[in-house]
Structure formats: structure tokens, C-alpha cells
Scaffold this active site. Structure first.
Site, mmCIF file in Angstrom:
data_model
loop_
_atom_site.group_PDB
_atom_site.id
_atom_site.type_symbol
_atom_site.label_atom_id
_atom_site.label_comp_id
_atom_site.label_asym_id
_atom_site.label_seq_id
_atom_site.Cartn_x
_atom_site.Cartn_y
_atom_site.Cartn_z
ATOM 1 N N SER A 108 15.742 21.044 -17.395
ATOM 2 C CA SER A 108 14.569 21.865 -17.652
ATOM 3 C C SER A 108 14.999 23.098 -18.427
ATOM 4 O O SER A 108 16.105 23.613 -18.224
ATOM 5 C CB SER A 108 13.930 22.274 -16.325
ATOM 6 O OG SER A 108 13.190 23.474 -16.483
ATOM 7 N N LYS A 157 17.170 21.582 -12.313
ATOM 8 C CA LYS A 157 16.449 20.325 -12.505
ATOM 9 C C LYS A 157 17.269 19.212 -13.131
ATOM 10 O O LYS A 157 18.085 19.431 -14.007
ATOM 11 C CB LYS A 157 15.233 20.576 -13.403
ATOM 12 C CG LYS A 157 14.165 21.408 -12.753
ATOM 13 C CD LYS A 157 13.340 20.603 -11.790
ATOM 14 C CE LYS A 157 12.149 20.036 -12.534
ATOM 15 N NZ LYS A 157 11.365 19.176 -11.680
ATOM 16 N N HIS A 193 0.839 -1.225 0.000
ATOM 17 C CA HIS A 193 0.000 0.000 0.000
ATOM 18 C C HIS A 193 0.861 1.258 0.000
ATOM 19 O O HIS A 193 0.427 2.295 0.488
ATOM 20 C CB HIS A 193 -0.945 0.043 1.208
ATOM 21 C CG HIS A 193 -1.688 -1.232 1.459
ATOM 22 N ND1 HIS A 193 -2.971 -1.442 1.010
ATOM 23 C CD2 HIS A 193 -1.309 -2.379 2.092
ATOM 24 C CE1 HIS A 193 -3.363 -2.659 1.375
ATOM 25 N NE2 HIS A 193 -2.377 -3.248 2.026
ATOM 26 N N GLU A 250 10.116 8.123 -17.070
ATOM 27 C CA GLU A 250 8.726 8.588 -17.268
ATOM 28 C C GLU A 250 8.185 8.145 -18.619
ATOM 29 O O GLU A 250 7.020 7.761 -18.745
ATOM 30 C CB GLU A 250 8.669 10.116 -17.195
ATOM 31 C CG GLU A 250 8.967 10.688 -15.830
ATOM 32 C CD GLU A 250 9.098 12.201 -15.898
ATOM 33 O OE1 GLU A 250 8.110 12.888 -15.633
ATOM 34 O OE2 GLU A 250 10.189 12.690 -16.243
#
Ligand code: ARG
Length: 483
Positions: free
Chosen positions: A281, A287, A160, A294
């Protein structure tokens, strides 16, 4: 040449189809990818026609030679494909006839594009499976190397998304390996059903020509010819199975991508992505983004969509061939390209990943990962498990309030919950002890994970022998076909 004369079927028509119909029905932009397979299949068919005396031997010879020339051209990337022709099959036949003259017009004897297209796609899927399995083996091997280094690296195991019990990083990585191993097995199992030869099924009912289906099947490296012609031209199960196997694998890779996104976040900090697999970025100078992970997660959507498209395409089609089925190839190609693109990148990304062992260990301090062990300890001292669960639950509640962990409670504090608890109990619940104790088969204890790595390597060896054996066998098939 008028439009209608460019079709393979112009005889029946007084006028050619409209340009609109031609461009609407064309599959060339997609099936041009099958050129190599189409030509190879045609060579086998031509050899069979001439061996059976269905075409005169000299003409059969000429057809095969012309096709071999086309095969060379497609390998060099300069097959002269015409956009005016509706599909790759029409292109190959028409190029052949251009080159060798009227003999080329005999190639399509005892064959239909219906058995032809299925043969081409099966050969494509066959290669796609072998490439995929080879790539899956590479990813597994990288993960196993990393797992071997991390048998003692403690991290929280989650259920969980909450801290559950301590596990080793090696154990966690091996969980991914076993998933991918099932994927490889699934592909290899599907291979058996893919590897049957449709040629000779004709349009739907077989043919009156005295063909030799064994010959074409063998010449193309198939296990055997298919059994029922009507089933054969209607069957895209092999494409669906392949799409499903791709999807299942992409779902696994997607979970791995998601995990890496989490692990490389500052909140987790379990790992740092190598610069080689991160991007920046355009606006935020600080970043370092895990875009590769992803995109792996994101691309799983393509595989899932393709599978749904194929299922929907085939649902409710009457026997036998229906033109709808032309819409099968795009999804098969897309699933293949999606999956292989991810498999190529994910192994090297894991290889270059820097795990933060300290962070993982520190994360184990919170979340009462040893609560189950304390309850088990009470059970060993005679308490029924349900009661032990209650006792430890109360100790956890107390510790939360006090801002402590179970192992940092004093003996006096422990004793408030049960007289059975003492200093020995505190030793029992050190996180190291908890990890090493889980030595049941399949458990996270280092010696068990070592066994798991051994089992997985053994199995991978079998898959490797099967996959590379088949690749080598097919190479020989193609050498022979060119003879
Ligand atoms: N382009 C067609 C396909 O991909 C080839 C088979 C055409 N057969 C036919 N009977 N029109 O399915």
C-alpha cells in the site's frame, strides 16, 4: 491519390466518402491484429487461383511471392500499415499491388471481404483456443502437484460459506482442476466448429469462377470448407462459442481469485501469498495485498461483458453479412487477452502459495464438522436418520451453550441425547476419522482423491495430445504454405 481511389470500391462513386465516414467506418485499429492471418489466407487463395487457371500462372506466382514477402514483414513487425485504408484486408491488397504491380489487382478474384474476414478470424480463434488449452493444462498440472501434497491436510469444507464437513485441501484443489478440465474440453469441442474454411463463400452466394474450395481449406489447415455460403458469411457462432468458453473459464478463475483473497485474509489465514504475487500500500506500511487474485476476479467482468456484447450484436441480424458484424473482433480479442493474461499468472501464483496446514486444521475445531458423522453413527446403531438428525441437533445446541465441541463432550453428556451413544461414538467422530470415512467414489478420503488425480491426469494427457498434436500439424501447414 484522391481519397476515393484508395478504396477498393471507388468505381461506383463520383466522389470519395468524407473523412468523417472513413474514420467512422474504419476497423483498422482493431483488425490490424489479423494481418498475419489475412496474408496467409491470401497466399492460399492465390495458390488456388493459379492452380485453377483463374489467374495466369506467372501472375499467380508473383502474387504468392509478394504475399510471402509481406508475411515476413509482419513477422518482423514492420508491415507498413496505412491508417488511411479502412481495414487490414485493404491494406494487404494495396501493399501487394504497390510491390508487384498490376498482378496484385487479380488477388481479389472470386473472393469477398465477407468470406475473407471470417477466414481470418477463424484462424485467429483457432490459435487462441490452442494457446488457451495449453495454458489450462499448465494450471491444472500445478494444482494437481499441490493437491498431491495435501491429501491429508484437513480443512473445513463449506456450504453457504458455513462450516459443513471436513475435507482435505487436496480434494478442494482437485475440485478446481475438474472445472478447468471441462473448460479445456469445451474449447477443444468448439475448435471443431471453428476449424471450417469460409473461403469461396464469396460475398454471400458463392462464385461463378471455377474455384477449388478443398484446396484453400487444406492449404490453411482447416478440416473442410463450410457448407452454405450465405450461412458462412453471416456466421459468428464460432466467435460467440469462443467468447462463452472464455467467460466460463473466467468465472472459474474468478472464484479461485475470490477464494485466495479470503484465504489470505487474517480472518481465514489459510494461506500466505508469496511476496512475488502480492503488492503493498502507498500509505499503510504493513499491507500485503492479494492484488493479482483480485484482478483475476475483476477481469472476469470483461469476459462477461464481451460475451453480452457479441450476443447483442448478432441478435436479430438478417441474413447475410451486415456491417454490424465488424464490431465482433474487439470482444473476441479482449476475451482472449483477458483470459490468457489470467491463465499465465494463476498457475505460478498457486505454485508459490504457502498453505497454513495448522490454521486449516484448527479451523476444523469449530463449526461441528462432524455432526453428520454422529448422525450417521446413530443410523448405523439402528436409529432412523430423521430422528438421528434431531438428536445430534440437540447435542449441537447443548455444545454451543457449553462452549464445547461434539468430540469434547463426556460420555455422560452424550447419553442425555441418546442411550445409543458411548465412548465408541466419540472415537467415531474424530475429525480424521470423518475425513477418511468419506471414501465413496468422488469423496474426500485420501485414496479417493488419489483416484481423482489419476483420472484427471489421464484426461489431461488426452487433451495435451490433441492440443499439441494440432499445434504441430498447423506448424507444418504454415511451412507448406510458405513453399
Ligand atoms: N471490416 C469488415 C469487417 O470486419 C470487413 C468486411 C467488409 N465487408 C463489406 N461488405 N463491407 O467485417
Amino acid at each position: 491519390m484522391s481519397m476515393s481511389e484508395k478504396q477498393l470500391w471507388s468505381g461506383r462513386f463520383a466522389e470519395g466518402p468524407s473523412q468523417m465516414t472513413l474514420s467512422f467506418t474504419s476497423s483498422l485499429s482493431i483488425d490490424a491484429k489479423l494481418a498475419w492471418y489475412d496474408i496467409a489466407g491470401s497466399i492460399a487463395h492465390a495458390k488456388m487461383l493459379s492452380a485453377q487457371g483463374i489467374v495466369p500462372p506467372e501472375e499467380g506466382e508473383g502474387i504468392a511471392e509478394g504475399l510471402k514477402q509481406l508475411l515476413k514483414e509482419v513477422e518482423q513487425g514492420d508491415l507498413d500499415i496505412s491508417e488511411d485504408l479502412e481495414d487490414i484486408h485493404t491494406n494487404v491488397e494495396s501493399l501487394l499491388t504497390e510491390r508487384i504491380g498490376d498482378a496484385g489487382k487479380r488477388l481479389h478474384t472470386a473472393r469477398s471481404r465477407n468470406d475473407q474476414v471470417s477466414t481470418d478470424l477463424r484462424m485467429f480463434v483457432r490459435d487462441a483456443i490452442l494457446e488457451t488449452v495449453a495454458l489450462l493444462l499448465d494450471v491444472q498440472s500445478t494444482l494437481m502437484e499441490r493437491a498431491e501434497e495435501e491429501l491429508e491436510t484437513m480443512m473445513p469444507g463449506f456450504t453457504h460459506m458455513q462450516h459443513a464437513q471436513p475435507v482435505s485441501l487436496g480434494f478442494h484443489l482437485m475440485a478446481h482442476v475438474f472445472r478447468l478440465q471441462r473448460d479445456a474440453e469445451r474449447f477443444l469441442d468448439a475448435y471443431k466448429r471453428v476449424n471450417q474454411c469460409p473461403l469461396g463463400a464469396g460475398a454471400l452466394a458463392g462464385t461463378g469462377h471455377h474455384i477449388d474450395r478443398e484446396l484453400t481449406s487444406m492449404a490453411l489447415g482447416f478440416d473442410r470448407p463450410t457448407d452454405n455460403a450465405m450461412d458462412t458469411v453471416s456466421d459468428r457462432d464460432f466467435a460467440l462459442e469462443f467468447a462463452y468458453a472464455c467467460t466460463q473459464t473466467m468465472v472459474h478463475l474468478s472464484g479461485m481469485g475470490e477464494e485466495l483473497v479470503l484465504w489470505t485474509s487474517p480472518e481465514f489465514g489459510f494461506a500466505e501469498m508469496s511476496d512475488a504475487f502480492a503488492t503493498g500500500s502507498s500509505i499503510m506500511p504493513q499491507k500485503k495485498n492479494p492484488d493479482v487474485a483480485e484482478l483475476i476476479r475483476g477481469r472476469s467482468s470483461l469476459a462477461i461483458g464481451n460475451l453480452m456484447q457479441l450476443l447483442t450484436l448478432m441478435k436479430g441480424l438478417p441474413l447475410s453479412y451486415n456491417r454490424d458484424m465488424q464490431e465482433d473482433k474487439g470482444s473476441v480479442f479482449s476475451s482472449y487477452e483477458t483470459l490468457t493474461s489470467c491463465l499465465y499468472v494463476i498457475g505460478p501464483m498457486y505454485h508459490a502459495l504457502a498453505f497454513d496446514r495448522e490454521r486449516m486444521k484448527n479451523a476444523c475445531a469449530n463449526g461441528f464438522l462432524n455432526a453428520t458423522d454422529l448422525a450417521d453413527h446413530l443410523v448405523q446403531r439402528g436409529m432412523p436418520f430423521r430422528q438421528a438428525h434431531e438428536v445430534v441437533g440437540a447435542a449441537v445446541r447443548f455444545s454451543v451453550k457449553e462452549g464445547k465441541t461434539l468430540e469434547s463432550l463426556s460420555v455422560a453428556e452424550l447419553k442425555q441425547f441418546s442411550e445409543l451413544l458411548d465412548q465408541g461414538s466419540l472415537d467415531h467422530i474424530s475429525l480424521e476419522a470423518c475425513l477418511h470415512r468419506r471414501s465413496s467414489p468422488g469423496g474426500t478420503a485420501p485414496e479417493q482423491v488419489t483416484i481423482q488425480i489419476g483420472t484427471a491426469r489421464q484426461k489431461a494427457k488426452g487433451h495435451e495430445a490433441e492440443c499439441y498434436g494440432e499445434i504441430a500439424r498447423l506448424e507444418k501447414v504454415w511451412d507448406d504454405l510458405r513453399q
